[in-house]
Design an enzyme around this catalytic site. Structure first.
Site, PDB file in Angstrom:
ATOM      1  N   CYS A  72      10.661   3.624 -11.171  1.00 28.37           N
ATOM      2  CA  CYS A  72      10.564   4.159 -12.537  1.00 28.37           C
ATOM      3  C   CYS A  72      10.145   3.025 -13.457  1.00 28.37           C
ATOM      4  O   CYS A  72      10.197   1.859 -13.093  1.00 28.37           O
ATOM      5  CB  CYS A  72      11.918   4.702 -12.969  1.00 28.37           C
ATOM      6  SG  CYS A  72      12.564   5.897 -11.818  1.00 28.37           S
ATOM      7  N   ARG A  80       2.641   2.992 -12.293  1.00 25.70           N
ATOM      8  CA  ARG A  80       3.717   2.944 -11.283  1.00 25.70           C
ATOM      9  C   ARG A  80       3.938   4.312 -10.661  1.00 25.70           C
ATOM     10  O   ARG A  80       4.695   4.447  -9.717  1.00 25.70           O
ATOM     11  CB  ARG A  80       5.020   2.464 -11.933  1.00 25.70           C
ATOM     12  CG  ARG A  80       4.983   1.021 -12.425  1.00 25.70           C
ATOM     13  CD  ARG A  80       6.188   0.739 -13.292  1.00 25.70           C
ATOM     14  NE  ARG A  80       7.401   0.694 -12.524  1.00 25.70           N
ATOM     15  CZ  ARG A  80       8.027  -0.455 -12.215  1.00 25.70           C
ATOM     16  NH1 ARG A  80       7.518  -1.593 -12.610  1.00 25.70           N
ATOM     17  NH2 ARG A  80       9.126  -0.458 -11.509  1.00 25.70           N
ATOM     18  N   TRP A  96      10.427   8.514 -11.615  1.00 27.46           N
ATOM     19  CA  TRP A  96       9.889   8.958 -10.317  1.00 27.46           C
ATOM     20  C   TRP A  96      11.094   9.529  -9.576  1.00 27.46           C
ATOM     21  O   TRP A  96      12.005   8.787  -9.208  1.00 27.46           O
ATOM     22  CB  TRP A  96       9.289   7.765  -9.581  1.00 27.46           C
ATOM     23  CG  TRP A  96       8.775   8.139  -8.234  1.00 27.46           C
ATOM     24  CD1 TRP A  96       9.435   8.104  -7.039  1.00 27.46           C
ATOM     25  CD2 TRP A  96       7.479   8.651  -7.938  1.00 27.46           C
ATOM     26  NE1 TRP A  96       8.648   8.557  -6.032  1.00 27.46           N
ATOM     27  CE2 TRP A  96       7.441   8.911  -6.542  1.00 27.46           C
ATOM     28  CE3 TRP A  96       6.362   8.928  -8.694  1.00 27.46           C
ATOM     29  CZ2 TRP A  96       6.321   9.426  -5.913  1.00 27.46           C
ATOM     30  CZ3 TRP A  96       5.244   9.439  -8.055  1.00 27.46           C
ATOM     31  CH2 TRP A  96       5.227   9.689  -6.682  1.00 27.46           C
ATOM     32  N   ASN A 106      16.540   2.520 -13.658  1.00 28.65           N
ATOM     33  CA  ASN A 106      15.629   2.481 -12.523  1.00 28.65           C
ATOM     34  C   ASN A 106      16.457   2.029 -11.330  1.00 28.65           C
ATOM     35  O   ASN A 106      17.206   1.056 -11.425  1.00 28.65           O
ATOM     36  CB  ASN A 106      14.491   1.484 -12.791  1.00 28.65           C
ATOM     37  CG  ASN A 106      13.455   1.506 -11.664  1.00 28.65           C
ATOM     38  OD1 ASN A 106      13.475   2.421 -10.831  1.00 28.65           O
ATOM     39  ND2 ASN A 106      12.593   0.525 -11.642  1.00 28.65           N
ATOM     40  N   GLY A 107      16.349   2.744 -10.195  1.00 27.13           N
ATOM     41  CA  GLY A 107      17.112   2.379  -9.006  1.00 27.13           C
ATOM     42  C   GLY A 107      17.881   3.587  -8.487  1.00 27.13           C
ATOM     43  O   GLY A 107      17.584   4.720  -8.831  1.00 27.13           O
ATOM     44  N   GLU A 144      -6.185  -1.446   7.946  1.00 25.99           N
ATOM     45  CA  GLU A 144      -6.174  -1.488   6.473  1.00 25.99           C
ATOM     46  C   GLU A 144      -7.242  -0.559   5.904  1.00 25.99           C
ATOM     47  O   GLU A 144      -6.983   0.178   4.942  1.00 25.99           O
ATOM     48  CB  GLU A 144      -6.379  -2.924   6.000  1.00 25.99           C
ATOM     49  CG  GLU A 144      -6.562  -3.097   4.521  1.00 25.99           C
ATOM     50  CD  GLU A 144      -5.410  -2.543   3.680  1.00 25.99           C
ATOM     51  OE1 GLU A 144      -4.336  -2.276   4.243  1.00 25.99           O
ATOM     52  OE2 GLU A 144      -5.616  -2.325   2.478  1.00 25.99           O
ATOM     53  N   LYS A 182      -6.563   2.652   3.369  1.00 27.42           N
ATOM     54  CA  LYS A 182      -7.238   2.828   2.067  1.00 27.42           C
ATOM     55  C   LYS A 182      -7.794   4.248   1.948  1.00 27.42           C
ATOM     56  O   LYS A 182      -7.608   4.929   0.949  1.00 27.42           O
ATOM     57  CB  LYS A 182      -8.370   1.815   1.926  1.00 27.42           C
ATOM     58  CG  LYS A 182      -7.893   0.401   1.693  1.00 27.42           C
ATOM     59  CD  LYS A 182      -7.426   0.136   0.300  1.00 27.42           C
ATOM     60  CE  LYS A 182      -5.985   0.094  -0.007  1.00 27.42           C
ATOM     61  NZ  LYS A 182      -4.983  -0.428   0.808  1.00 27.42           N
ATOM     62  N   GLU A 214      -4.932   6.975   1.755  1.00 32.49           N
ATOM     63  CA  GLU A 214      -4.006   7.028   0.604  1.00 32.49           C
ATOM     64  C   GLU A 214      -4.694   7.406  -0.697  1.00 32.49           C
ATOM     65  O   GLU A 214      -4.035   7.855  -1.627  1.00 32.49           O
ATOM     66  CB  GLU A 214      -3.239   5.722   0.453  1.00 32.49           C
ATOM     67  CG  GLU A 214      -4.074   4.523   0.087  1.00 32.49           C
ATOM     68  CD  GLU A 214      -3.193   3.287  -0.156  1.00 32.49           C
ATOM     69  OE1 GLU A 214      -2.077   3.439  -0.666  1.00 32.49           O
ATOM     70  OE2 GLU A 214      -3.631   2.191   0.182  1.00 32.49           O
ATOM     71  N   HIS A 230      -7.914   5.312  26.177  1.00 30.95           N
ATOM     72  CA  HIS A 230      -6.540   5.702  26.565  1.00 30.95           C
ATOM     73  C   HIS A 230      -6.043   6.869  25.725  1.00 30.95           C
ATOM     74  O   HIS A 230      -4.847   7.033  25.513  1.00 30.95           O
ATOM     75  CB  HIS A 230      -5.607   4.493  26.431  1.00 30.95           C
ATOM     76  CG  HIS A 230      -6.028   3.340  27.278  1.00 30.95           C
ATOM     77  ND1 HIS A 230      -5.759   3.265  28.625  1.00 30.95           N
ATOM     78  CD2 HIS A 230      -6.772   2.258  26.983  1.00 30.95           C
ATOM     79  CE1 HIS A 230      -6.291   2.149  29.118  1.00 30.95           C
ATOM     80  NE2 HIS A 230      -6.907   1.533  28.144  1.00 30.95           N
ATOM     81  N   LYS A 288       3.336   2.490  -6.972  1.00 29.79           N
ATOM     82  CA  LYS A 288       2.810   1.141  -6.775  1.00 29.79           C
ATOM     83  C   LYS A 288       3.819   0.256  -6.057  1.00 29.79           C
ATOM     84  O   LYS A 288       3.474  -0.593  -5.281  1.00 29.79           O
ATOM     85  CB  LYS A 288       2.431   0.521  -8.124  1.00 29.79           C
ATOM     86  CG  LYS A 288       1.819  -0.874  -8.007  1.00 29.79           C
ATOM     87  CD  LYS A 288       0.565  -0.851  -7.145  1.00 29.79           C
ATOM     88  CE  LYS A 288       0.034  -2.239  -6.865  1.00 29.79           C
ATOM     89  NZ  LYS A 288      -1.050  -2.224  -5.848  1.00 29.79           N
TER      90      LYS A 288
HETATM   91  C1  AGP Z   1      -1.151  -0.314  -0.166  1.00 27.16           C
HETATM   92  O1  AGP Z   1      -2.435   0.182  -0.548  1.00 27.16           O
HETATM   93  C2  AGP Z   1      -0.076   0.696  -0.385  1.00 27.16           C
HETATM   94  N1  AGP Z   1      -0.028   1.094  -1.745  1.00 27.16           N
HETATM   95  C3  AGP Z   1       1.268   0.287   0.172  1.00 27.16           C
HETATM   96  O2  AGP Z   1       1.134   0.376   1.569  1.00 27.16           O
HETATM   97  C4  AGP Z   1       1.789  -1.122  -0.161  1.00 27.16           C
HETATM   98  O3  AGP Z   1       0.987  -2.087   0.480  1.00 27.16           O
HETATM   99  C5  AGP Z   1       3.223  -1.239   0.385  1.00 27.16           C
HETATM  100  O4  AGP Z   1       4.022  -0.307  -0.294  1.00 27.16           O
HETATM  101  C6  AGP Z   1       3.814  -2.651   0.227  1.00 27.16           C
HETATM  102  O5  AGP Z   1       3.871  -2.984  -1.124  1.00 27.16           O
HETATM  103  P1  AGP Z   1       4.200  -4.522  -1.503  1.00 27.16           P
HETATM  104  O6  AGP Z   1       3.052  -5.357  -1.011  1.00 27.16           O
HETATM  105  O7  AGP Z   1       4.327  -4.532  -2.998  1.00 27.16           O
HETATM  106  O8  AGP Z   1       5.477  -4.891  -0.810  1.00 27.16           O
END
Ligand code: AGP
Length: 606
Positions: free
Chosen positions: A2, A27, A74, A98-99, A479, A483, A486, A502, A601
């Protein structure tokens, strides 16, 4: 996940709080609210939906006052709704949080027996009621807050107001919170981008800190209630840096910032004449014989760890075990005293990575974090930390943080190689000079961005992709697939090319584009065979290579050539087209590129 903001000063709090909440939208959130005090009363306006919806309500309602708090939520406990939005009130106490309060049900039952009533399904609502209870027990506001948080279990960052009192209280426990120091005005926020248009002077609170903000300044109490001085740090992020800078999305801006973010990350850490790497953050680090490295993270940062494994083992000849933080923390990892545990996190607030760090520490490891956010929990709790200098990464999909993490891992390997004398000086110098060329090479790839955009139009309607790579290119394709997944919501799977026979080869047909990362390295001929296998099953191959005349170039659907570099740095140049490919497909599909559905984020809760 949040967003929290708070303000006390001479100006209209509603305008300042709303502007700060807008800067925290990245966020990810589902509802928002503000509470504004006019010296007598505190008015609350909150609702499910976006900050702009909230602003329209406030403009109608004319909230006036120079003290206030705000929140973007959130949902973790209680569905997104007006009723479950923050702030929460209990009589004259108002709180945003937040938490997660893990023992909220127990506290709620205890207070219900004393006649307290609750309107929401949230864990947060117990907090203002608990503070109210302690004010009725005779504590003043700060005393009641101090006493109330002793009852809380879990993670919380709080901003608290009380009617008729010009005091803004902030509390930090396992959830980030910072103080902005303005000119005769003071702010609270969950992270710096919220406030950078107002100040660049910040106090990063420590766990257990309670900050008391009044018109006279900031007083901080530590977990024992003692007054404590915390350093005021200057964060040189200008508002522009956190704005989009003319790009359509933060993510695209951040992809194009990579030449400068890599340069900034390298800056001041290369002693080329000496053939050495200098990390000011590691000056005190003991360098006893390292028996084993562990690298632990989540998501994109985990992919950086996988690349780090190739970089370290190839050059230091010391075993590296890589683990997902969410697995490491529960599998009783055989960490031994003296093991070197590297944790990578852009935000430095990822709950699983912080928990993994604590688990490793408990088992005797030396901990080093690689983070992008100054003052983040991970960076403050590990024995050492190295900051990537990528600047604020606002887009939820991590891009520049990833490439700067690899740059740091490469420099860290050279740092150890030099200190452990596992490499000749001249070899280190050669690798350093290759590193210095990377920002320029990344720029070269970006200059070909229009070709990727053109290419991505052809593939935007496919429903499944396979990404194949070998060696250090395998984590790179993991990676690249993440991308695409997501931000475009298209299913994409990264796979070790050698594993295709396999199982995954059963998936190949004309409806399954296969992106193959095949530089001219030792895996070239094997990759050519994989590409042949895909083509013979009508698969459409997209080839990413550093070879101008790749043996399969004439047989594949599309080819994109990236500049050559050394093996260890290949992922930095190869990932750029994968980032752009994902971005342009998502942009064409019209998804919320910077705030993809269901994502945040920073995953600060489990
Ligand atoms: C990456 O594109 C994602 N948004 C997500 O996997 C992110 O890398 C992961 O949550 C780790 O975040 P951090 O690097 O802030 O720990």
């Amino acid at each position: 996940m949040c967003g929290i903001v708070g303000y006390i000063g001479k100006n209209r709090a509603d305008q300042i709080v709303i502007e700060a909440l807008k800067r925290l939208e990245y966020r990810g959130y589902d509802s928002a609210g503000v509470a504004i005090g006019d010296g007598q009363r505190i008015r609350i306006i909150k609702k499910k939906g976006k900050v702009d919806d909230l602003k329209r309500l406030i403009d109608k309602d004319e909230l006036s006052g120079t003290i206030g708090i705000g929140h973007t939520r959130w949902a973790t406990h209680g569905v997104p709704s007006d009723r479950n939005a923050h702030p929460f009130r209990a009589h004259d106490i108002v709180v945003v949080h937040n938490g997660i309060i893990e023992n909220h049900l127990e506290i709620k039952e205890r207070l219900k027996k004393k006649g307290y009533r609750f309107q929401s399904d949230t864990d947060t609502e117990v907090i203002p009621n608990l503070i109210l209870y302690y004010t009725r027990e005779g504590f003043d506001l700060v005393g009641a807050v101090r006493r109330a948080v002793k009852d809380l279990k879990g993670s919380y960052a709080l901003a608290i107001l009380r009617e008729k009192e010009r005091i803004l209280v902030g509390v930090r426990h396992e959830s980030p919170l910072l103080i902005g120091v303005g000119d005769g005005e003071y702010f609270i926020a969950s992270d710096a981008p919220a406030l950078i248009s107002k100040t660049n002077r910040f106090i990063f609170l420590e766990d257990g800190d309670i900050a008391v903000l009044t018109d006279d300044g900031v007083r901080i109490l530590d977990r024992n209630g003692e007054n404590v001085e915390r350093e005021i740090r200057e964060v040189n992020w200008t508002p522009m840096m956190a704005e989009k800078g003319g790009f359509k999305h933060f993510m695209l801006k951040e992809i194009y910032e990579q030449p400068s973010s890599i340069s900034d990350t390298i800056l001041g850490r290369i002693l080329e004449e000496k053939g050495e790497i200098h990390f000011e953050e590691l000056e005190e680090m003991p360098l006893s014989r390292i028996r084993k490295f562990w690298m632990v993270a989540c998501g994109t940062s985990y992919h950086a760890c996988l690349i780090g494994k190739y970089i370290f083992e190839r050059n230091l000849k010391i075993p590296v075990e890589v683990d997902l933080a969410s697995e490491f923390r529960y599998r009783e990892p055989p960490v031994r005293k003296g093991d070197f545990l590297i944790l990578i996190s852009q935000s430095g607030e990822t709950a699983d990575t912080i928990a993994a760090m604590r688990e490793g520490k408990k088992r005797g490891a030396y901990t080093l974090s690689i983070c992008n956010v100054l003052g983040s929990t991970l960076s403050r709790e590990t024995d050492s930390t190295i900051f990537t200098r990528a600047g604020p990464e606002i887009g939820v999909a991590s891009t520049k943080a990833f490439t700067t993490q690899i740059a740091v891992l490469f420099m860290l390997m050279l740092f150890f190689a030099s200190r452990m004398k596992t490499k000749e000086k001249k070899e280190i110098k050669k690798m350093i000079s290759e590193l210095k060329k990377i920002p320029h090479k990344v720029n070269e790839v970006l200059e070909g961005g229009a070709k990727i955009e053109e290419m991505s139009k052809k593939y935007m309607y496919y429903k499944n992709f396979l990404y194949l790579g070998r060696g250090i290119n395998f984590p790179t394709v993991l990676e690249g697939a993440l991308k695409l997944k997501e931000i475009s919501y298209i299913h994409a799977e990264g796979y070790a090319a050698g594993e295709m026979k396999h199982g995954p080869i059963a998936l190949i047909d004309e409806r399954m584009p296969v992106l193959c990362l095949s530089p001219g390295d030792s895996t070239y001929s094997k990759m050519c065979s994989n590409i042949e296998e895909v083509i013979s099953r009508q698969g459409k191959v997209i080839l990413i290579t550093d070879m101008d005349s790749h043996g399969m170039a004439k047989k594949v659907e599309d080819v994109f050539v990236v500049p050559k570099t050394i093996y260890e740095l290949q992922p930095i140049v190869s990932v750029i087209p994968l980032q752009l490919f994902a971005y342009h497909i998502a942009n064409f599909l019209g998804t919320d590129v910077d705030q993809p559905r269901n994502l945040a984020k920073s995953v600060t809760v489990e």
